[in-house]
Motif scaffolding. Sequence first.
Motif, PDB file in Angstrom:
ATOM      1  N   GLU A   1      43.339  26.838  27.217  1.00 10.61           N
ATOM      2  CA  GLU A   1      42.253  27.816  27.243  1.00 10.61           C
ATOM      3  C   GLU A   1      41.887  28.196  28.674  1.00 10.61           C
ATOM      4  OE1 GLU A   1      39.125  25.949  25.098  1.00 10.61           O
ATOM      5  OE2 GLU A   1      40.050  26.248  23.125  1.00 10.61           O
ATOM      6  N   ILE A   2      41.838  27.221  29.568  1.00 10.72           N
ATOM      7  CA  ILE A   2      41.484  27.487  30.968  1.00 10.72           C
ATOM      8  C   ILE A   2      42.525  28.390  31.623  1.00 10.72           C
ATOM      9  CG2 ILE A   2      41.207  26.428  33.238  1.00 10.72           C
ATOM     10  CD1 ILE A   2      40.046  23.968  31.829  1.00 10.72           C
ATOM     11  N   LEU A   3      43.821  28.070  31.405  1.00 11.23           N
ATOM     12  CA  LEU A   3      44.878  28.860  32.035  1.00 11.23           C
ATOM     13  C   LEU A   3      44.933  30.272  31.452  1.00 11.23           C
ATOM     14  CD1 LEU A   3      47.052  28.773  34.172  1.00 11.23           C
ATOM     15  CD2 LEU A   3      48.675  27.982  32.434  1.00 11.23           C
ATOM     16  N   GLU A   4      44.785  30.396  30.157  1.00 15.50           N
ATOM     17  CA  GLU A   4      44.794  31.719  29.539  1.00 15.50           C
ATOM     18  C   GLU A   4      43.642  32.577  30.060  1.00 15.50           C
ATOM     19  OE1 GLU A   4      46.864  30.787  25.178  1.00 15.50           O
ATOM     20  OE2 GLU A   4      44.681  30.922  25.380  1.00 15.50           O
ATOM     21  N   ALA A   5      42.491  31.943  30.302  1.00 15.18           N
ATOM     22  CA  ALA A   5      41.344  32.692  30.819  1.00 15.18           C
ATOM     23  C   ALA A   5      41.612  33.250  32.216  1.00 15.18           C
ATOM     24  CB  ALA A   5      40.108  31.799  30.844  1.00 15.18           C
TER      25      ALA A   5
ATOM     26  N   GLN B   1      48.216  36.917  46.250  1.00 19.43           N
ATOM     27  CA  GLN B   1      46.785  36.618  46.390  1.00 19.43           C
ATOM     28  C   GLN B   1      46.135  36.349  45.037  1.00 19.43           C
ATOM     29  OE1 GLN B   1      44.530  39.799  48.144  1.00 19.43           O
ATOM     30  NE2 GLN B   1      42.607  38.643  48.165  1.00 19.43           N
ATOM     31  N   ARG B   2      46.417  37.215  44.057  1.00 18.02           N
ATOM     32  CA  ARG B   2      45.753  37.084  42.764  1.00 18.02           C
ATOM     33  C   ARG B   2      46.226  35.841  42.003  1.00 18.02           C
ATOM     34  NH1 ARG B   2      43.552  41.915  41.050  1.00 18.02           N
ATOM     35  NH2 ARG B   2      42.610  40.644  39.405  1.00 18.02           N
ATOM     36  N   LEU B   3      47.517  35.542  42.063  1.00 18.05           N
ATOM     37  CA  LEU B   3      48.032  34.355  41.366  1.00 18.05           C
ATOM     38  C   LEU B   3      47.546  33.068  42.022  1.00 18.05           C
ATOM     39  CD1 LEU B   3      51.713  35.450  40.605  1.00 18.05           C
ATOM     40  CD2 LEU B   3      49.811  35.277  38.989  1.00 18.05           C
ATOM     41  N   GLN B   4      47.465  33.065  43.360  1.00 21.00           N
ATOM     42  CA  GLN B   4      46.970  31.864  44.040  1.00 21.00           C
ATOM     43  C   GLN B   4      45.508  31.616  43.706  1.00 21.00           C
ATOM     44  OE1 GLN B   4      49.046  29.722  46.117  1.00 21.00           O
ATOM     45  NE2 GLN B   4      47.283  28.524  45.392  1.00 21.00           N
ATOM     46  N   THR B   5      44.727  32.690  43.617  1.00 18.48           N
ATOM     47  CA  THR B   5      43.320  32.560  43.228  1.00 18.48           C
ATOM     48  C   THR B   5      43.204  32.009  41.811  1.00 18.48           C
ATOM     49  OG1 THR B   5      42.674  34.393  44.664  1.00 18.48           O
ATOM     50  CG2 THR B   5      41.167  33.823  42.877  1.00 18.48           C
ATOM     51  N   ALA B   6      44.064  32.495  40.911  1.00 16.32           N
ATOM     52  CA  ALA B   6      44.054  31.999  39.532  1.00 16.32           C
ATOM     53  C   ALA B   6      44.420  30.515  39.481  1.00 16.32           C
ATOM     54  CB  ALA B   6      45.014  32.816  38.685  1.00 16.32           C
ATOM     55  N   ALA B   7      45.406  30.108  40.291  1.00 15.89           N
ATOM     56  CA  ALA B   7      45.807  28.701  40.317  1.00 15.89           C
ATOM     57  C   ALA B   7      44.684  27.812  40.844  1.00 15.89           C
ATOM     58  CB  ALA B   7      47.053  28.538  41.189  1.00 15.89           C
TER      59      ALA B   7
ATOM     60  N   PRO C   1      43.680  38.199  31.884  1.00 16.33           N
ATOM     61  CA  PRO C   1      43.149  39.412  32.544  1.00 16.33           C
ATOM     62  C   PRO C   1      44.155  40.026  33.521  1.00 16.33           C
ATOM     63  CG  PRO C   1      41.478  37.694  32.494  1.00 16.33           C
ATOM     64  CD  PRO C   1      42.753  37.052  32.047  1.00 16.33           C
ATOM     65  N   LEU C   2      44.943  39.200  34.211  1.00 18.14           N
ATOM     66  CA  LEU C   2      45.961  39.728  35.114  1.00 18.14           C
ATOM     67  C   LEU C   2      47.081  40.423  34.339  1.00 18.14           C
ATOM     68  CD1 LEU C   2      46.311  36.796  37.711  1.00 18.14           C
ATOM     69  CD2 LEU C   2      44.962  38.894  37.896  1.00 18.14           C
ATOM     70  N   VAL C   3      47.427  39.879  33.176  1.00 17.63           N
ATOM     71  CA  VAL C   3      48.457  40.510  32.350  1.00 17.63           C
ATOM     72  C   VAL C   3      48.032  41.927  31.972  1.00 17.63           C
ATOM     73  CG1 VAL C   3      49.632  40.443  30.118  1.00 17.63           C
ATOM     74  CG2 VAL C   3      49.356  38.326  31.446  1.00 17.63           C
ATOM     75  N   GLU C   4      46.808  42.069  31.533  1.00 21.38           N
ATOM     76  CA  GLU C   4      46.309  43.383  31.135  1.00 21.38           C
ATOM     77  C   GLU C   4      46.227  44.336  32.333  1.00 21.38           C
ATOM     78  OE1 GLU C   4      45.951  44.322  28.080  1.00 21.38           O
ATOM     79  OE2 GLU C   4      46.504  42.309  27.389  1.00 21.38           O
ATOM     80  N   GLU C   5      45.884  43.796  33.483  1.00 18.24           N
ATOM     81  CA  GLU C   5      45.724  44.623  34.679  1.00 18.24           C
ATOM     82  C   GLU C   5      47.063  45.057  35.263  1.00 18.24           C
ATOM     83  OE1 GLU C   5      43.944  44.194  39.239  1.00 18.24           O
ATOM     84  OE2 GLU C   5      43.332  42.774  37.678  1.00 18.24           O
TER      85      GLU C   5
END
Length: 300
Positions: A72-76, A97-103, A80-84
């Motif tokens: 659930e945490i990872l999907e959250a 930048q965006r993937l590192q922030t998500a990680a 949103p990045l998938v849709e964007e």
Amino acid sequence: MAAGFLACSLGCFQCFIKWEDSSRLCWGHVWTEYNVRNMDECFRKLDRIFNTNESVIEAGRVGGGYDIKLKEILEAEIFPLVEEFDQKLHNDTVYEQRLQTAANSFIAAASKLPRVSGCFPPCGFQHEGAVYDCGTCRYDSCEFPLDCPIEEIEVMENSRTKMWCNVAFALPDDIKVIWRFTKEVKTQQLFGFKEVTVGVDRLYSIPSAELHHQGTYQCEIYSGPRSIVRVYFYLTVTPQLVVGHTELQEIFDLSLLPGGQLSLPVPAGSPDSIFPLSSLSPLLIICLTSLGLLVLLSLG
């Protein structure tokens, strides 16, 4: 394009994010060095940022049942990045930048989940102590052997003895306990044991230990069809005759003091309780010696 991503080892990202969603996420990745859309470079970023990132892997080492919360945490963070990013072009620097922030967000949230209760050596299949491993996408056991070290018990003949099949870790509710016994030998070889009792009682009691009770006892605990642990006891039974013989021999040896003196009880008020053997009559010495030998011979 998929080959580069699939060839890499499993990780938290691949455990919880479907391939279709990964493809949508990487569709618009632009490799700026060559100014081309390149999904393979995006997959390699995912591997580096999520799947081989030690901080992500450690954050994912949660206790039983919390892998669902990890998902659930990872999907959250990812959905949103998938849709964007789906069907839209973005430079690789934006992806980085965006993937590192998500990680980083995943690490912070997952690290707050309960850790494992811990493994209790030295033996037993300990499901409650298992941890989730993003490298295998499953829970890893504590990896101890089923067989516990043999515990030695010494008892006197005709005395009562009890053996408790206790372990340091928590057991499930649906246990079945089988007690087995092999006579005389001290062993953990399974083929030599014969079944004694089957049920749920982890206590095995012998009301009056006899010589034929000497040997190895095995307590095996099951949960459904799975064996959880095997506990062993080696019981030594000492005959009472041997104990009596030893005690009388010690008493007799102690009664003979250095210098050939015999310690004898005398009436109260007597000046001395130690008599030289030379002061006794030869007949009395012979009687005492014969009596001691008869007692020893009668005890074997």
